[in-house]
Design an enzyme around this catalytic site. Structure first.
Site, mmCIF file in Angstrom:
data_model
loop_
_atom_site.group_PDB
_atom_site.id
_atom_site.type_symbol
_atom_site.label_atom_id
_atom_site.label_comp_id
_atom_site.label_asym_id
_atom_site.label_seq_id
_atom_site.Cartn_x
_atom_site.Cartn_y
_atom_site.Cartn_z
ATOM 1 N N HIS B 63 -51.332 48.758 46.799
ATOM 2 C CA HIS B 63 -50.693 47.507 46.417
ATOM 3 C C HIS B 63 -49.374 47.775 45.695
ATOM 4 O O HIS B 63 -49.331 47.886 44.467
ATOM 5 C CB HIS B 63 -51.652 46.730 45.510
ATOM 6 C CG HIS B 63 -51.317 45.285 45.353
ATOM 7 N ND1 HIS B 63 -52.275 44.300 45.353
ATOM 8 C CD2 HIS B 63 -50.135 44.656 45.196
ATOM 9 C CE1 HIS B 63 -51.696 43.116 45.194
ATOM 10 N NE2 HIS B 63 -50.390 43.302 45.092
ATOM 11 N N HIS B 65 -45.153 46.688 45.501
ATOM 12 C CA HIS B 65 -44.059 45.797 45.903
ATOM 13 C C HIS B 65 -42.763 46.603 45.904
ATOM 14 O O HIS B 65 -42.281 47.010 44.849
ATOM 15 C CB HIS B 65 -43.965 44.600 44.955
ATOM 16 C CG HIS B 65 -45.167 43.709 45.016
ATOM 17 N ND1 HIS B 65 -45.341 42.759 46.003
ATOM 18 C CD2 HIS B 65 -46.286 43.651 44.251
ATOM 19 C CE1 HIS B 65 -46.506 42.132 45.826
ATOM 20 N NE2 HIS B 65 -47.098 42.663 44.765
ATOM 21 N N LEU B 66 -42.236 46.826 47.103
ATOM 22 C CA LEU B 66 -41.026 47.648 47.233
ATOM 23 C C LEU B 66 -39.755 46.835 47.038
ATOM 24 O O LEU B 66 -38.705 47.388 46.749
ATOM 25 C CB LEU B 66 -40.979 48.294 48.619
ATOM 26 C CG LEU B 66 -42.125 49.212 49.010
ATOM 27 C CD1 LEU B 66 -41.880 49.752 50.413
ATOM 28 C CD2 LEU B 66 -42.265 50.349 48.018
ATOM 29 N N ASN B 97 -44.259 40.584 50.705
ATOM 30 C CA ASN B 97 -43.520 39.440 50.138
ATOM 31 C C ASN B 97 -42.076 39.801 49.814
ATOM 32 O O ASN B 97 -41.588 39.646 48.706
ATOM 33 C CB ASN B 97 -44.241 38.877 48.901
ATOM 34 C CG ASN B 97 -44.349 39.875 47.777
ATOM 35 O OD1 ASN B 97 -44.355 41.079 48.011
ATOM 36 N ND2 ASN B 97 -44.413 39.388 46.549
ATOM 37 N N ASP B 325 -50.423 47.263 41.893
ATOM 38 C CA ASP B 325 -49.674 45.993 41.946
ATOM 39 C C ASP B 325 -48.303 46.180 41.285
ATOM 40 O O ASP B 325 -47.809 45.300 40.575
ATOM 41 C CB ASP B 325 -50.444 44.850 41.279
ATOM 42 C CG ASP B 325 -49.846 43.471 41.631
ATOM 43 O OD1 ASP B 325 -48.905 43.404 42.432
ATOM 44 O OD2 ASP B 325 -50.342 42.468 41.073
ATOM 45 N N HIS B 329 -39.137 44.030 38.450
ATOM 46 C CA HIS B 329 -38.198 42.919 38.339
ATOM 47 C C HIS B 329 -36.980 43.403 37.567
ATOM 48 O O HIS B 329 -37.052 44.382 36.819
ATOM 49 C CB HIS B 329 -38.825 41.739 37.592
ATOM 50 C CG HIS B 329 -39.867 41.014 38.374
ATOM 51 N ND1 HIS B 329 -39.582 40.265 39.492
ATOM 52 C CD2 HIS B 329 -41.208 40.936 38.206
ATOM 53 C CE1 HIS B 329 -40.707 39.748 39.971
ATOM 54 N NE2 HIS B 329 -41.708 40.145 39.220
#
Lengths: 320, 448
Positions: B63, B65-66, B97, B325, B329
């Site tokens: 899990h 997020h790239l 996403n 996860d 950001h």
């Protein structure tokens, strides 16, 4: 250096950080701001200092109270009222705060719809920060003026029985005033319909009282009012009804709207308070607002003294 | 890379069932030899004496997020790969996403192509629905053919139960899991943290635990009905753990993951009451870091009873794997009011240190922890086993389970410095990661 002076040297974010002694210090100071005639003692003590009122939520009452307090001490006041659109356009709170700092503001008084916004401000602003209400979280100067008003009437707050009634869940006033009362040793009963009370567990996170104070929650108004010396009604926001939290206002008024009959359970000499503005006929019957046992007008007057005290302690000469 | 000899480490390889002192010789991105401790003698190799250190297969993250394509100001595939290496991961499964969403053969191929030659294996997860809008099934078959290893609308739930049913049915012959982001929006909308005593104290709108549980129960029922493979992402609640435990007992094809932060941190962190060890510090005034958006994550950091339940789920096997996860950001999305901040924690580089708290509190042995980070996630997604075997591609991590270090976001490899652990001491440090030809060394190792 004590916790109190350290905290008030920078910011007033909530009453929790003040502790009992810190609260009393502010209340003493607020008393000093009240002249023999009951009017504010004006001075030039903060002459040349700039207080920026940064209000992201409309609030004439609180803003004017801060403005008068600052002017009574000789400070300059600028009112910054960012429109909702400038927030969505991306001028962030942090940008605004940095701008105010560059413009020379010595203090920021912030009102914001998001809980915690004043904490963010204090991390990005070198001057003083006063929380004038943040979301559902806190409203420390309101709590302090409530405490001052109760102390004016009852003297010692230790053991005082206070009922706070209405939409507790969405009330920053209820939170801050409860914390202040508990720290000073009062017994607080929070009362409202179950959908407008926070989960009971939140009471575990109240500051520990060294003076025997405490708080409980109940949905029973009779239980909350029985023998109470102070009853504080909270403003009922009409949108709670549409949010599905209540079947309707009428049912709320029937069960929790305060009127003479319900107040018969109070202790002799009990008083009625409300942070304002009142929805007449909802949380308070109209006749209670101006009754002789109502302290609502006193609360408003005390707001100025408390805010003068806070600004003076944050910006005054003995600072640092 | 020439030759590196990892000497005298404790080799824990759950794929091959090995747990003993060993030497591992790595040559040109391959494992040239595996021998007994001190047993390999060779010349022209860099020799690292690893007494007291663990040699394990590279970690597998289900899990990640790239952010590439579309949000490269938060992270790129290249920076995420560096973060993965620094965290000991040699395989990461990329959540879809992105912008655009990975919902087609072309986008899946794009991520696969951009990841080539970076050492770390980047395995794309395809979206369940077109644009992740929850309206229409995405071309799952084409994406599977292009290399997608699972399907998920992660970040959003598939709110339409009928659509979720079809996704589970349609994907079943492919043998790939449907990964559910279990969140009932009617319960969670507007919330920023776990709903409970702390959110009430802070005046922050809450996300109730039931928002996760009702969705997990729905999806378990759909998996049971369809025979499809369900994987539950980032389990964070008592109810979800119970639902998965019961489902497994009934033989439903369900697997589950938990994140390091949900295993180690509580909602008290949002109030600035940071207490990694959990020995009750009296809550008085809010802490220094109250309302810091680095604690804002979805699902939210939960209260202690939920954390304990997730740990118990890991202990008894209800939870199959630890997954990060990793959600980087930029300050743009995080330096703001709590309610306005983006959800997500940059987690690849602190995963081991947080997961090691399971060992510290006796909920997992060291070999079990390694399995939770390697063989178990691989099994959950049906990935080919990557054991430490002679001739295999070198995918290895060396870590020191005792070494303490202080998290410093400014030194993170990820572009996302959004971690609540700034300044916190963690125990368990990755020293070396080898992903094929790529070798990552920690500053500690370089300094030796």
């Amino acid at each position: 250096m004590t916790q109190t002076t350290r905290t008030l040297a920078r910011a007033l974010l909530d009453v929790d950080a003040l502790g009992a002694e810190g609260i009393e210090e502010v209340l003493e100071e607020a008393g000093q701001m009240r002249g023999e005639d009951g009017r504010p003692v004006r001075s030039r003590e903060l002459a040349g200092q700039i207080v920026a009122n940064l209000f992201y939520e409309a609030s004439t009452r609180t803003r004017v109270s801060f403005e008068i307090a600052a002017r009574n001490l000789g400070a300059e006041v600028v009112n910054v009222q960012p429109s909702g659109s400038s927030i969505t356009k991306g001028e962030s709170l942090v940008d605004t705060v940095r701008t105010l700092e560059s413009l020379g503001a010595d203090a920021i008084v912030i009102r914001h719809s998001e809980a915690g916004a004043p904490y963010l401000v204090s991390r990005h602003f070198d001057g003083a920060v006063v929380n004038a209400g943040d979301g559902l979280h806190a409203h420390p100067t309101q709590a302090l003026l409530d405490l001052l008003t109760m102390r004016d009437r009852f003297g010692e707050l230790r053991g005082l029985r206070v009922a706070i009634v209405g939409d507790v869940s969405h009330s920053r006033v209820a939170r801050s005033t409860t914390i202040g009362l508990v720290l000073l040793g009062a017994h607080v009963r929070l009362c409202g319909p179950r959908t407008l009370l926070p989960p009971d567990g939140w009471l575990e996170y109240l500051p520990r009282s060294e003076r025997g104070g405490g708080a409980v929650q109940t949905t029973s108004l009779a239980e909350a009012l029985e023998g109470a010396q102070v009853v504080m009604a909270l403003r009922m926001q009409r949108e709670r009804q549409t949010g599905g939290l209540l079947p309707g206002l009428r049912e709320f008024v029937r069960d929790y709207g305060l009127d003479r009959e319900k107040l018969s359970r109070l202790a002799p000499g009990a008083v009625v308070m409300h942070p304002g503005p009142v929805n007449e006929g909802v949380e308070l019957a109209p006749e209670l607002i101006v009754a002789k046992d109502s302290l609502i007008g006193r609360q408003v007057a005390n707001g100025v003294f408390v805010r003068m005290a806070v600004l003076r302690m944050l910006l005054g000469g003995e600072r640092g | 890379m020439a030759r590196v000899l990892l000497r005298n480490g404790r080799l824990i390889c759950p794929f091959t069932g090995v747990d003993r002192t060993a030497d591992v010789l790595v040559e040109d991105g391959r494992i040239a030899a595996v021998g007994h401790g001190g047993g390999i003698v060779t010349e022209n190799a860099e020799v690292l004496d690893l007494a007291g250190k663990i040699i394990s297969p590279g970690f597998v993250d289900l899990h990640t997020h790239l952010r590439e394509p579309g949000e490269e100001h938060k992270e790129t595939i290249a920076t995420a790969v560096e973060a993965a290496l620094a965290g000991g991961f040699t395989t990461v499964c990329a959540m879809p996403n992105t912008q655009p969403a990975l919902d087609s053969r072309i986008t899946i191929e794009t991520v696969a192509r951009r990841s080539e030659g970076l050492g770390v294996r980047v395995l794309p997860i395809g979206a369940i629905t077109v644009g992740r809008r929850g309206e229409q099934l995405a071309p799952l078959g084409s994406m599977a053919a292009a290399g997608a290893v699972a399907f998920s609308d992660d970040g959003s739930p598939v709110s339409d139960a009928g659509l979720m049913r079809r996704a589970l049915e349609y994907s079943r012959p492919m043998g790939l899991p449907i990964v559910t982001h279990a969140e009932e929006l009617a319960l969670s909308a507007g919330g920023s943290m776990h709903e409970g005593a702390v959110s009430a104290r802070l005046g922050v709108r809450g996300i109730p635990a039931a928002a996760e549980e009702v969705m997990v129960r729905r999806d378990v029922a759909l998996a049971e009905m369809t025979g499809g493979r369900l994987h539950v992402a980032h389990v964070s609640t008592v109810g979800a753990v119970d639902a998965i435990r019961e489902a497994k007992r009934r033989g439903v094809a369900v697997t589950a993951e938990a994140t390091p932060h949900h295993l180690a941190l509580t909602d008290e962190w949002v109030a600035g009451w940071e207490d990694l060890d959990g020995d009750g510090r009296p809550p008085t005034a809010l802490g220094e870091r109250a309302y810091d958006t680095s604690t804002k994550v979805n699902p939210p950091l939960r209260s202690r009873d939920h954390v304990e339940a997730v740990i118990e789920g890991v202990r008894d096997g209800t939870i199959d794997a630890i997954a990060t996860d990793h959600a980087p950001h930029s300050p743009l999305e995080k330096e703001c009011e709590y309610g306005c901040g983006a959800f997500g924690i940059s987690g690849l580089e602190t995963a081991l240190g947080l997961a090691m708290t399971l060992v510290g509190r006796g909920a997992a042995t060291l070999p079990r922890l390694v399995a939770l980070l390697t063989s178990e996630p691989a099994r959950a997604f049906g990935l080919p086993p990557q054991g430490v075997r002679e001739g295999a591609r070198a995918e290895l991590v060396v870590f020191d389970p005792e070494r303490e270090w202080v998290v410093d976001p400014s030194r993170m490899a990820s572009r996302g410095r959004n971690t609540p652990l700034d300044g916190h001491r963690l125990r368990g440090r990755v020293l070396l990661t080898i992903a094929g030809e790529r070798v990552w060394r920690s500053p500690e190792l370089e300094a030796r």
